[in-house]
Design an enzyme around this catalytic site. Sequence first.
Site, PDB file in Angstrom:
ATOM      1  N   GLU A 244       5.370 -10.323   0.845  1.00 47.89           N
ATOM      2  CA  GLU A 244       4.326 -11.145   1.468  1.00 47.89           C
ATOM      3  C   GLU A 244       4.545 -12.632   1.195  1.00 47.89           C
ATOM      4  O   GLU A 244       3.702 -13.318   0.615  1.00 47.89           O
ATOM      5  CB  GLU A 244       2.945 -10.705   0.984  1.00 47.89           C
ATOM      6  CG  GLU A 244       2.557  -9.310   1.434  1.00 47.89           C
ATOM      7  CD  GLU A 244       1.136  -8.926   1.080  1.00 47.89           C
ATOM      8  OE1 GLU A 244       0.527  -8.150   1.825  1.00 47.89           O
ATOM      9  OE2 GLU A 244       0.635  -9.390   0.028  1.00 47.89           O
TER      10      GLU A 244
ATOM     11  N   GLU B 246       3.458  -1.659   3.907  1.00 48.51           N
ATOM     12  CA  GLU B 246       2.139  -1.586   3.271  1.00 48.51           C
ATOM     13  C   GLU B 246       1.076  -1.373   4.334  1.00 48.51           C
ATOM     14  O   GLU B 246       1.072  -2.050   5.358  1.00 48.51           O
ATOM     15  CB  GLU B 246       1.800  -2.855   2.489  1.00 48.51           C
ATOM     16  CG  GLU B 246       2.551  -3.035   1.195  1.00 48.51           C
ATOM     17  CD  GLU B 246       2.008  -4.197   0.372  1.00 48.51           C
ATOM     18  OE1 GLU B 246       0.775  -4.447   0.425  1.00 48.51           O
ATOM     19  OE2 GLU B 246       2.812  -4.850  -0.301  1.00 48.51           O
TER      20      GLU B 246
END
Length: 511
Positions: free
Chosen positions: A217, A407
């Site tokens: 991320e 995710e």
Amino acid sequence: MKGFPDDFLWGGATAANQIEGAYNEDGKGLSTADVQTCGGISGFKVEIPGLDPKYKSAYDKLRLVTYKDNGHFGASILVKMNTYPKLGSPTIIDNEYYPNHHAIDFYHNYKEDIRLFAELGFKSYRMSIAWTRIFPTGMEEVPNEKGLEFYDNVFDECSRYGIEPVVTLSHYDMPLELSKKWNGWADRRTIELFHKYAKTVIDRYHEKVKYWLTFNEINAIIHSGFMTAGVFANDEQLLEQASYHQMLGSALVTKYAHDSYPTLQIGCMISYSPPYPYSSKPEDNLEAIRTFNLRTNYFGDTMVRGYIPEYKKADFERRGIDLDFQENDVRTLEEGVVDYIAISYYQTSVAIANPENEKFTQANLTQHYFNPHLKKSEWGWQIDPIGLRYALNLLYDRYHKPIFIVENGLGAFDTLNDNGTVNDPYRIDYLREHIKEIKKAITVDGVKVMGYTPWGCIDLISCSTGQISKRYGFIYVDYDDLGNGSGKRYKKESFYWYKKVISSNGENLGE
């Protein structure tokens, strides 16, 4: 295509600092994750300047970073950089609880946990390597052999069951010493140290690990410079410099892997929450483009296309950001483009040009404008399965690269029953609806999706709050938010459901 590809990589995802524990064993050094508390438990209470009182209870649950400043101890909210001190050094403080220190003790239980993953039928397991197990301060010349041996053992155990590791090099932790010494990734010297670490593990494991991710991320730096890049400061210049250095580091590592081991697949990883315009007003649509470009697309464009996009250069100029560009940087970015794009997807967002009277929903790392058409989780995250299909279409149309959903999941309070069972139909419903939309993106829209690894396949320490009670897993771990409990693993109802999903290659969703 009638369904999911035969080689679709079903599995689950975790991160080293949220599961391993053993934070100071076998030569491991301190990481930035090791100075983060559990939300609501710390002895420190931190006030956020200008915070609307109605959001106070939500922010009280967020984890803190503890520090020492001129002989005094204090704490800042991890994801609120306006609470960081002008000076101060992150440190461990006596009598504070740091949940990552023990986590779920995967370090000593990896064989049992991987066996459970195999029973689920995992084709892949997305995990990360702790940089500080290999180079404790980041500055050593010789790697820590004990740390290297641990991951050898983990990968060998995966291989035993035919599970393909998908390995993230930097997942929200880095050597604490580099943060204290020069604000981590804000300093260009960190690029070379990261390259040394990445080269060491890629050389060691290239025959055991085919799929790699450079940073987790990477765009989450907009929420917390310390969490993602070791920047313990509220300084836009430092944050933008750190972000740029990370993308240079990603490019260097990607080129090294391609040149040295051509069969390896190297990806970037982006938090993907595309914004819907709040209305059909032109202003709201322009705001959606602007926020999406600056918060998300900038990172993908740089790592997938190999150059900094024009809209970001204009943003730098508008804000007076003067990055340290060097002569070889352009070539570095061009030569280090990734093979695939990995994303986390939990929710969409809403863009409003003039948000004077609109409502917010608090979702741990961020506040989002409330979308009245969506439901919310117990932690305020809005649930939007169709948004995942929307996201996949946007991403594939922009880059035409394979996408790996590494995710996705639902954090919720789970109850362990007296007979050792956990009933979590809410998690099954959440995942089922998202898998349906992935299938539509593949079969109807023609999007190339490589795999799906739901987050926290085994209960772990929450990144944003430090709690374990915010559970995502198919496997219940008997610890509470203070680390009390037996640590025993229990299969949830969703365990048996997901096992059927994988064995049927996504055809049996248990409806």
